[in-house]
Design a protein around this motif. Structure first.
Motif, PDB file in Angstrom:
ATOM      1  N   LEU A 111      -1.022  -8.033 -11.752  1.00  0.00           N
ATOM      2  CA  LEU A 111      -1.228  -7.355 -12.995  1.00  0.00           C
ATOM      3  C   LEU A 111      -1.418  -5.903 -12.857  1.00  0.00           C
ATOM      4  N   TRP A 112      -2.258  -5.470 -11.713  1.00  0.00           N
ATOM      5  CA  TRP A 112      -2.519  -3.889 -11.506  1.00  0.00           C
ATOM      6  C   TRP A 112      -1.103  -3.260 -11.502  1.00  0.00           C
ATOM      7  N   SER A 113      -0.111  -3.796 -10.725  1.00  0.00           N
ATOM      8  CA  SER A 113       1.038  -2.986 -10.589  1.00  0.00           C
ATOM      9  C   SER A 113       1.864  -2.858 -11.952  1.00  0.00           C
ATOM     10  N   ALA A 139       0.792  -1.236   0.044  1.00  0.00           N
ATOM     11  CA  ALA A 139      -0.007  -0.224  -0.036  1.00  0.00           C
ATOM     12  C   ALA A 139       1.025   1.221   0.103  1.00  0.00           C
ATOM     13  N   ILE A 140       2.087   1.171   0.793  1.00  0.00           N
ATOM     14  CA  ILE A 140       2.740   2.485   0.956  1.00  0.00           C
ATOM     15  C   ILE A 140       3.503   2.748  -0.527  1.00  0.00           C
ATOM     16  N   THR A 141       3.998   1.539  -1.118  1.00  0.00           N
ATOM     17  CA  THR A 141       4.769   1.975  -2.353  1.00  0.00           C
ATOM     18  C   THR A 141       3.804   2.162  -3.383  1.00  0.00           C
ATOM     19  N   ALA A 142       2.485   1.747  -3.475  1.00  0.00           N
ATOM     20  CA  ALA A 142       1.626   2.187  -4.424  1.00  0.00           C
ATOM     21  C   ALA A 142       1.184   3.597  -4.018  1.00  0.00           C
ATOM     22  N   LEU A 143       0.959   4.076  -2.895  1.00  0.00           N
ATOM     23  CA  LEU A 143       0.724   5.507  -2.767  1.00  0.00           C
ATOM     24  C   LEU A 143       1.995   6.303  -3.182  1.00  0.00           C
ATOM     25  N   LEU A 144       2.932   6.056  -2.796  1.00  0.00           N
ATOM     26  CA  LEU A 144       4.266   6.733  -3.198  1.00  0.00           C
ATOM     27  C   LEU A 144       4.293   6.762  -4.822  1.00  0.00           C
ATOM     28  N   THR A 145       4.031   5.830  -5.538  1.00  0.00           N
ATOM     29  CA  THR A 145       4.190   5.493  -6.893  1.00  0.00           C
ATOM     30  C   THR A 145       2.917   6.725  -7.406  1.00  0.00           C
ATOM     31  N   LEU A 146       1.584   6.564  -6.838  1.00  0.00           N
ATOM     32  CA  LEU A 146       0.748   7.516  -7.365  1.00  0.00           C
ATOM     33  C   LEU A 146       1.064   8.909  -6.982  1.00  0.00           C
ATOM     34  N   CYS A 147       1.867   9.418  -6.007  1.00  0.00           N
ATOM     35  CA  CYS A 147       2.166  10.849  -5.656  1.00  0.00           C
ATOM     36  C   CYS A 147       3.197  11.104  -6.693  1.00  0.00           C
ATOM     37  N   VAL A 193       8.408   0.379  -9.820  1.00  0.00           N
ATOM     38  CA  VAL A 193       9.147  -1.203  -9.621  1.00  0.00           C
ATOM     39  C   VAL A 193       8.875  -1.789  -8.417  1.00  0.00           C
ATOM     40  N   MET A 194       9.198  -1.023  -7.068  1.00  0.00           N
ATOM     41  CA  MET A 194       9.084  -1.611  -5.789  1.00  0.00           C
ATOM     42  C   MET A 194       7.486  -2.083  -5.593  1.00  0.00           C
ATOM     43  N   THR A 195       6.777  -1.398  -6.056  1.00  0.00           N
ATOM     44  CA  THR A 195       5.329  -1.788  -5.775  1.00  0.00           C
ATOM     45  C   THR A 195       4.975  -3.262  -6.735  1.00  0.00           C
ATOM     46  N   CYS A 196       5.673  -3.178  -7.901  1.00  0.00           N
ATOM     47  CA  CYS A 196       5.361  -4.519  -8.640  1.00  0.00           C
ATOM     48  C   CYS A 196       6.005  -5.402  -7.575  1.00  0.00           C
ATOM     49  N   ILE A 197       7.087  -5.365  -7.198  1.00  0.00           N
ATOM     50  CA  ILE A 197       7.795  -6.612  -6.272  1.00  0.00           C
ATOM     51  C   ILE A 197       6.968  -6.692  -5.204  1.00  0.00           C
ATOM     52  N   ALA A 198       6.581  -5.631  -4.261  1.00  0.00           N
ATOM     53  CA  ALA A 198       5.939  -5.857  -3.015  1.00  0.00           C
ATOM     54  C   ALA A 198       4.509  -6.408  -3.400  1.00  0.00           C
ATOM     55  N   SER A 199       3.672  -6.260  -4.524  1.00  0.00           N
ATOM     56  CA  SER A 199       2.482  -6.688  -5.041  1.00  0.00           C
ATOM     57  C   SER A 199       2.541  -8.371  -5.296  1.00  0.00           C
ATOM     58  N   SER A 205       0.157  -2.607 -14.859  1.00  0.00           N
ATOM     59  CA  SER A 205      -0.565  -1.516 -15.345  1.00  0.00           C
ATOM     60  C   SER A 205       0.013  -0.145 -14.901  1.00  0.00           C
ATOM     61  N   LEU A 206       0.073  -0.142 -13.561  1.00  0.00           N
ATOM     62  CA  LEU A 206       0.617   1.350 -13.078  1.00  0.00           C
ATOM     63  C   LEU A 206       2.056   1.377 -13.600  1.00  0.00           C
ATOM     64  N   LEU A 207       3.100   0.731 -13.483  1.00  0.00           N
ATOM     65  CA  LEU A 207       4.291   0.752 -14.041  1.00  0.00           C
ATOM     66  C   LEU A 207       4.296   1.322 -15.379  1.00  0.00           C
ATOM     67  N   SER A 208       3.310   0.817 -16.176  1.00  0.00           N
ATOM     68  CA  SER A 208       3.311   1.281 -17.644  1.00  0.00           C
ATOM     69  C   SER A 208       3.004   2.450 -17.845  1.00  0.00           C
ATOM     70  N   VAL A 209       2.161   3.131 -16.997  1.00  0.00           N
ATOM     71  CA  VAL A 209       1.454   4.459 -17.092  1.00  0.00           C
ATOM     72  C   VAL A 209       2.816   5.277 -16.558  1.00  0.00           C
ATOM     73  N   VAL A 210       3.368   4.970 -15.508  1.00  0.00           N
ATOM     74  CA  VAL A 210       4.454   5.669 -14.906  1.00  0.00           C
ATOM     75  C   VAL A 210       5.482   5.811 -15.932  1.00  0.00           C
TER      76      VAL A 210
END
Length: 386
Positions: A313-315, A7-15, A303-309, A317-322
């Motif tokens: 698949l959703w991670s 959750a923390i890495t996903a939030l930091l990614t969105l920020c 990238v850390m969100t992908c590892i943490a999750s 997708s988020l990485l692609s947008v980033v």
């Protein structure tokens, strides 16, 4: 615990993604602003160019020659400040004087050491010898276009402007001088540093700091801002000068004229020393903003969100947008604003550059030591001490 980390890495990614979108917005605003401003004001005040020198920098002479070839309607002089007439740079200055006898080129021997910063100490003494009211300060290795002075000084047609500064690119040397570490630094200047400046300019409705590549002002404005003497203990003297001029009620203008500096052929240790000096000087100059800088590294967080999750698949997708947003910022600023062709060449190094950037940001909080021109200093609230 695993869910919390995810959750923390996903939030930091969105920020971080939000920051990248703000950077694109700031870049668009800067481009539109200068599209409206691009007209000849006819304002060309006489100006003294102050260049403190110590030793010989790579491609220094080419940069000095570019200052002598200015297409400028007003008068200008070039003052070099040296700590001793035996400085190795004197050979290059004398060579320049012989090549351009019609250009006013003078040398000021700066015998006093007024503070820890030898550069600012020299500038204080050079300012006393400057003939003209307007002064322009830049480093010895800066390379400029023939219209540099005309475009920078034209900004002073607006009486509210107290300081004009300019973006820059870091040019890597060809052949053996183009190391991985020099390429990473140059890439960071064009795709990391300037996007941050343009974002700050948009959010804060202007900038309140200067960039050492160009600091143009006047003696009267400097006097109202407290002069150069208080800056002799600061590492980030360019930032402090801009902040004090802005505090005195003047506007700091970021000109669209882009200059070049040469990035040395760094080895790993030199690269780390330079990056850490930048990071710690920024940390002390913009304390609150610097704490938030950690969220701007969206790609490492993604990238850390992908590892943490667990590579959900959703991670991805988020990485692609980033990745799309990060490349868009790199191209819009590095190529669109700065016209830096090196960005296209080294675009594949962006992930490595961003991971190093996040690492230096974290490392900067671990101490206060910086290395500057081979000397080691301690940093305290922006001030340097041996």
């Amino acid at each position: 615990m695993a869910l919390a980390i995810e959750a923390i890495t996903a939030l930091l990614t969105l920020c971080g993604l939000a920051y990248l979108l703000l950077a694109l917005w700031g870049t668009r605003d800067f481009a539109h602003y200068w599209r409206r401003r691009l007209k000849d004001t006819g304002f060309a005040p006489d100006v003294s160019i102050l260049k403190p020198v110590k030793g010989i920098d790579p491609h220094m002479y080419d940069g000095l020659v570019s200052h002598c070839r200015q297409q400028y309607a007003g008068n200008f002089e070039i003052l070099f400040g040296v700590g001793s007439m035996d400085d190795p740079a004197m050979g290059e200055i004398e060579r320049l004087q012989r090549a351009f006898p019609d250009c006013i080129i003078r040398v000021v021997e700066c015998r006093e050491r007024l503070g820890t910063s030898g550069k600012v100490s020299n500038l204080v003494q050079m300012l006393r010898e400057a003939r003209y009211e307007h002064v322009l300060i830049n480093d010895s290795d800066i390379y400029v276009s023939p219209l540099y002075l005309a475009r920078v000084m034209a900004c002073f047609a607006d009486a509210s402007v107290g300081l004009v500064t300019a973006p820059y690119i870091g040019r890597t040397e060809s052949g053996g001088g183009r190391t991985l570490w020099s390429r990473l630094e140059a890439l960071g200047i064009s795709t990391d540093f300037l996007p941050g400046v343009l974002t700050a300019r948009k959010l804060e409705h202007g900038i309140r700091f200067g960039l050492g590549s160009t600091l143009a002002t006047s003696k009267s404005v400097l006097a109202k801002a407290g002069g150069l003497e208080p800056l002799t203990e600061y590492l980030a003297d360019d930032y402090e000068m801009g902040a004090r001029i802005a505090a005195a009620g003047y506007r700091v203008e970021l000109c669209a004229e882009v200059v070049e500096t040469t990035v040395p052929a760094y080895r790993f240790r030199g690269f780390c020393d330079h990056q850490l000096r930048w990071a710690r000087s920024t940390r002390d100059s913009r304390k609150l903003g610097y704490v938030g800088l950690g969220i701007t590294f969206a790609l490492p967080w993604a990238v850390m969100t992908c590892i943490a999750s667990g590579f959900a698949l959703w991670s991805f997708s988020l990485l692609s947008v980033v990745v799309l947003a990060r490349v868009a910022v790199a191209l819009s600023v590095g190529v669109g604003i700065l016209r830096d062709g090196q960005v296209l060449r080294d675009l594949w190094l962006l992930p490595l550059r961003d991971f190093f950037g996040l690492g230096f940001w974290a490392w900067s909080f671990a101490g206060d030591t910086v290395v500057w021109r081979g000397e080691r200093f301690h940093l305290r609230d922006g001030r340097i001490a041996r």
